[in-house]
Design a protein around this motif. Structure first.
Motif, PDB file in Angstrom:
ATOM      1  N   THR A  42       0.850  -1.192   0.000  1.00 26.08           N
ATOM      2  CA  THR A  42       0.000   0.000   0.000  1.00 26.08           C
ATOM      3  C   THR A  42       0.882   1.237   0.000  1.00 26.08           C
ATOM      4  O   THR A  42       1.708   1.419   0.912  1.00 26.08           O
ATOM      5  N   GLU A  43       0.717   2.059  -1.038  1.00 21.30           N
ATOM      6  CA  GLU A  43       1.486   3.305  -1.157  1.00 21.30           C
ATOM      7  C   GLU A  43       2.978   3.067  -0.989  1.00 21.30           C
ATOM      8  O   GLU A  43       3.687   3.808  -0.300  1.00 21.30           O
ATOM      9  N   GLY A  44       3.447   1.970  -1.605  1.00 15.07           N
ATOM     10  CA  GLY A  44       4.873   1.691  -1.622  1.00 15.07           C
ATOM     11  C   GLY A  44       5.426   1.034  -0.373  1.00 15.07           C
ATOM     12  O   GLY A  44       6.628   0.821  -0.271  1.00 15.07           O
ATOM     13  N   ARG A  45       4.554   0.706   0.578  1.00 18.07           N
ATOM     14  CA  ARG A  45       5.020   0.075   1.822  1.00 18.07           C
ATOM     15  C   ARG A  45       4.322  -1.274   2.020  1.00 18.07           C
ATOM     16  O   ARG A  45       3.138  -1.413   1.748  1.00 18.07           O
ATOM     17  N   TYR A  46       5.120  -2.215   2.518  1.00 14.52           N
ATOM     18  CA  TYR A  46       4.588  -3.548   2.779  1.00 14.52           C
ATOM     19  C   TYR A  46       4.022  -3.628   4.190  1.00 14.52           C
ATOM     20  O   TYR A  46       4.540  -3.007   5.127  1.00 14.52           O
ATOM     21  N   ARG A  47       2.962  -4.368   4.328  1.00 15.06           N
ATOM     22  CA  ARG A  47       2.379  -4.651   5.638  1.00 15.06           C
ATOM     23  C   ARG A  47       1.889  -6.093   5.650  1.00 15.06           C
ATOM     24  O   ARG A  47       1.702  -6.719   4.596  1.00 15.06           O
ATOM     25  N   LEU A  48       1.686  -6.621   6.845  1.00 11.06           N
ATOM     26  CA  LEU A  48       1.147  -7.975   6.968  1.00 11.06           C
ATOM     27  C   LEU A  48      -0.340  -7.979   6.675  1.00 11.06           C
ATOM     28  O   LEU A  48      -1.063  -7.043   7.016  1.00 11.06           O
ATOM     29  N   THR A  49      -0.802  -9.040   6.063  1.00 14.99           N
ATOM     30  CA  THR A  49      -2.229  -9.264   5.924  1.00 14.99           C
ATOM     31  C   THR A  49      -2.754  -9.896   7.215  1.00 14.99           C
ATOM     32  O   THR A  49      -1.968 -10.390   8.048  1.00 14.99           O
ATOM     33  N   PRO A  50      -4.075  -9.917   7.412  1.00 11.70           N
ATOM     34  CA  PRO A  50      -4.618 -10.612   8.591  1.00 11.70           C
ATOM     35  C   PRO A  50      -4.175 -12.068   8.688  1.00 11.70           C
ATOM     36  O   PRO A  50      -3.970 -12.589   9.790  1.00 11.70           O
ATOM     37  N   LEU A  51      -3.995 -12.720   7.532  1.00 15.25           N
ATOM     38  CA  LEU A  51      -3.529 -14.108   7.528  1.00 15.25           C
ATOM     39  C   LEU A  51      -2.171 -14.223   8.214  1.00 15.25           C
ATOM     40  O   LEU A  51      -1.970 -15.084   9.095  1.00 15.25           O
ATOM     41  N   SER A  52      -1.232 -13.385   7.838  1.00 15.54           N
ATOM     42  CA  SER A  52       0.105 -13.436   8.435  1.00 15.54           C
ATOM     43  C   SER A  52       0.092 -13.002   9.892  1.00 15.54           C
ATOM     44  O   SER A  52       0.817 -13.568  10.721  1.00 15.54           O
ATOM     45  N   GLN A  53      -0.714 -12.012  10.215  1.00 16.46           N
ATOM     46  CA  GLN A  53      -0.811 -11.585  11.610  1.00 16.46           C
ATOM     47  C   GLN A  53      -1.312 -12.708  12.498  1.00 16.46           C
ATOM     48  O   GLN A  53      -0.865 -12.860  13.637  1.00 16.46           O
ATOM     49  N   THR A  54      -2.223 -13.512  11.965  1.00 13.78           N
ATOM     50  CA  THR A  54      -2.818 -14.598  12.743  1.00 13.78           C
ATOM     51  C   THR A  54      -1.877 -15.785  12.891  1.00 13.78           C
ATOM     52  O   THR A  54      -1.795 -16.391  13.961  1.00 13.78           O
ATOM     53  N   TYR A  55      -1.116 -16.103  11.823  1.00 13.83           N
ATOM     54  CA  TYR A  55      -0.391 -17.375  11.813  1.00 13.83           C
ATOM     55  C   TYR A  55       1.133 -17.270  11.762  1.00 13.83           C
ATOM     56  O   TYR A  55       1.811 -18.264  12.043  1.00 13.83           O
ATOM     57  N   LEU A  56       1.697 -16.117  11.431  1.00 15.29           N
ATOM     58  CA  LEU A  56       3.140 -16.070  11.182  1.00 15.29           C
ATOM     59  C   LEU A  56       3.916 -15.171  12.134  1.00 15.29           C
ATOM     60  O   LEU A  56       5.104 -14.949  11.926  1.00 15.29           O
ATOM     61  N   LEU A  57       3.273 -14.663  13.171  1.00 15.18           N
ATOM     62  CA  LEU A  57       3.984 -13.940  14.224  1.00 15.18           C
ATOM     63  C   LEU A  57       4.040 -14.818  15.460  1.00 15.18           C
ATOM     64  O   LEU A  57       3.012 -15.331  15.914  1.00 15.18           O
ATOM     65  N   ASP A  58       5.240 -14.985  16.017  1.00 12.83           N
ATOM     66  CA  ASP A  58       5.378 -15.930  17.134  1.00 12.83           C
ATOM     67  C   ASP A  58       4.680 -15.448  18.400  1.00 12.83           C
ATOM     68  O   ASP A  58       4.555 -16.197  19.365  1.00 12.83           O
ATOM     69  N   SER A  59       4.198 -14.212  18.397  1.00  9.08           N
ATOM     70  CA  SER A  59       3.420 -13.723  19.532  1.00  9.08           C
ATOM     71  C   SER A  59       1.959 -14.161  19.462  1.00  9.08           C
ATOM     72  O   SER A  59       1.212 -14.005  20.435  1.00  9.08           O
ATOM     73  N   SER A  60       1.545 -14.710  18.327  1.00  6.94           N
ATOM     74  CA  SER A  60       0.155 -15.121  18.149  1.00  6.94           C
ATOM     75  C   SER A  60      -0.079 -16.497  18.765  1.00  6.94           C
ATOM     76  O   SER A  60       0.760 -17.400  18.625  1.00  6.94           O
ATOM     77  N   PRO A  61      -1.223 -16.715  19.434  1.00  2.40           N
ATOM     78  CA  PRO A  61      -1.521 -18.045  19.982  1.00  2.40           C
ATOM     79  C   PRO A  61      -1.733 -19.103  18.902  1.00  2.40           C
ATOM     80  O   PRO A  61      -1.688 -20.303  19.197  1.00  2.40           O
ATOM     81  N   THR A  62      -1.961 -18.662  17.648  1.00  4.57           N
ATOM     82  CA  THR A  62      -2.155 -19.609  16.552  1.00  4.57           C
ATOM     83  C   THR A  62      -0.942 -19.629  15.616  1.00  4.57           C
ATOM     84  O   THR A  62      -1.057 -19.940  14.433  1.00  4.57           O
ATOM     85  N   TYR A  63       0.231 -19.350  16.156  1.00  2.43           N
ATOM     86  CA  TYR A  63       1.471 -19.308  15.373  1.00  2.43           C
ATOM     87  C   TYR A  63       1.724 -20.643  14.677  1.00  2.43           C
ATOM     88  O   TYR A  63       1.721 -21.714  15.311  1.00  2.43           O
ATOM     89  N   PHE A  64       1.923 -20.588  13.363  1.00  5.75           N
ATOM     90  CA  PHE A  64       2.115 -21.774  12.530  1.00  5.75           C
ATOM     91  C   PHE A  64       3.589 -22.083  12.276  1.00  5.75           C
ATOM     92  O   PHE A  64       3.941 -23.114  11.713  1.00  5.75           O
ATOM     93  N   GLY A  65       4.462 -21.187  12.700  1.00  8.47           N
ATOM     94  CA  GLY A  65       5.864 -21.258  12.315  1.00  8.47           C
ATOM     95  C   GLY A  65       6.604 -22.493  12.786  1.00  8.47           C
ATOM     96  O   GLY A  65       7.555 -22.934  12.128  1.00  8.47           O
ATOM     97  N   HIS A  66       6.195 -23.073  13.919  1.00  6.57           N
ATOM     98  CA  HIS A  66       6.907 -24.266  14.391  1.00  6.57           C
ATOM     99  C   HIS A  66       6.738 -25.431  13.416  1.00  6.57           C
ATOM    100  O   HIS A  66       7.644 -26.256  13.265  1.00  6.57           O
ATOM    101  N   TYR A  67       5.583 -25.492  12.757  1.00  3.51           N
ATOM    102  CA  TYR A  67       5.389 -26.551  11.762  1.00  3.51           C
ATOM    103  C   TYR A  67       6.270 -26.301  10.541  1.00  3.51           C
ATOM    104  O   TYR A  67       6.872 -27.235  10.002  1.00  3.51           O
ATOM    105  N   TRP A  68       6.355 -25.039  10.117  1.00  2.00           N
ATOM    106  CA  TRP A  68       7.265 -24.724   9.014  1.00  2.00           C
ATOM    107  C   TRP A  68       8.701 -25.079   9.384  1.00  2.00           C
ATOM    108  O   TRP A  68       9.448 -25.604   8.564  1.00  2.00           O
TER     109      TRP A  68
END
Length: 332
Positions: free
Chosen positions: A68-94
């Protein structure tokens, strides 16, 4: 005829490593913190411009980043699953897949298809490794927790648990399902039944959830040890690890162990029909199992047959969350 399905298969080969590399570079955390431009992204992650552009474009095209306007941001999908602070963090499986990447190499999968011998850890029986290797067991259990939390939220909302008093989560790993069921059904007490190397990891998750007064662990081997008393038996991603004969054994063992009126729940990705013609996620998970065990995904009718042959009645197949479904039956 449209050739896009052919290209989609090929493109998937490259989407997977792009996301795995983004994960290992901590790209998603960096974007969450900085909302960077492409130049800032490349500089912050120490990437050459072309590599940064292609990686960011791939993650954006797949729905994990937005521009957006030349800057990257996380989508809700990444916020939910790809931040280790999230209770639904998927990264350990990756991380589990990345650390065992040789298992899904062309050579390993070809060997597994031809020979039927799993390739993970370089041994035929990964569960024997899990009995003996605490560090690998911890990594595997944390990975399974990553893929279980959201799924646990799903099935506990589609099935009424209010009549049950004691749940036995068999091969329950981190206890994600037992913990969620206990939150949804206040009267329910739950036990995670798993190997001696797994239970300490489950106890950490139980303590973190502050549910030690309602969820406990019991060390045991589902093939050889008796099941503790319960009126609800639950298996998540267990049946797909084993042959049909062993699935029948577990169905019969649960039937004999459960109290009259007790319920059995099998939680899996299911093929639609006995011919296993789809959907693709079930077939893909069967491909995963070629590398990790002796099993495969089953269809709803197949698992229903296991339960019916064991003596269960009122058998139902219920869509749950995402690609997951449950098959459930009741002991008369």
């Amino acid at each position: 005829m449209d050739d896009r399905p052919l290209w989609d298969v090929i493109f998937g080969i490259f989407g997977l490593p792009a996301l795995f590399i983004s994960h290992r570079l901590d790209l998603f955390r960096f974007v969450a913190d900085k909302n960077p431009t492409l130049g800032e992204l490349g500089e912050g992650l120490k990437l050459e411009r072309r590599g940064a552009q292609i990686l960011a474009s791939t993650a954006t095209a797949l729905g994990f980043l937005a521009l957006t306007e030349g800057r990257y941001r996380l989508t809700p999908l990444s916020q939910t699953y790809l931040l280790d602070s999230s209770p639904t963090y998927f990264g350990h499986y990756w991380d589990l897949l990345i650390d065992n990447h040789e298992v899904f190499s062309f050579a390993a999968l070809e060997t597994a298809i031809v020979s039927g011998v799993p390739q993970a850890y370089g041994v035929e029986d990964i569960y024997e490794t899990h009995r003996e290797d605490a560090e690998r067991t911890r990594a595997f259990t944390r990975a399974m927790h990553s893929v279980s939390v959201s799924a646990a939220f799903g099935w506990t909302r589609v099935l009424n648990l209010s009549t049950h008093r004691r749940m036995l989560d068999i091969g329950g790993g981190s206890g994600a399902h037992a913990l969620m069921a206990s939150r949804v059904a206040p009267q329910l007490r739950a036990t995670v039944f798993d190997l001696a190397t797994v239970c300490p990891v489950a106890e950490e998750f139980i303590a973190r959830a502050r549910l030690a007064d309602r969820v406990d662990t019991r060390k045991g081997d589902m093939w050889t040890d008796p099941f503790p008393p319960a009126d609800l038996h639950f298996y998540s991603h267990v049946f797909h690890g084993w042959s049909p004969e062993k699935c029948r054994f577990l169905s019969e063992k649960s039937f004999e162990s459960l109290e009259p009126g007790g319920r059995l729940i099998i939680h899996e990705f299911l093929y639609d029909d006995a011919g296993k013609s789809g959907p693709f996620p079930a077939a893909a998970t069967s491909m995963i199992m070629l590398g990790w065990g002796e099993g495969e995904q089953y269809s709803g009718p197949q698992i229903s047959g296991f339960l019916e042959d064991a003596g269960f009645r009122d058998i139902r197949i219920i869509p749950a969350f995402g690609y997951h479904s449950i098959v459930t039956g009741q002991k008369p």
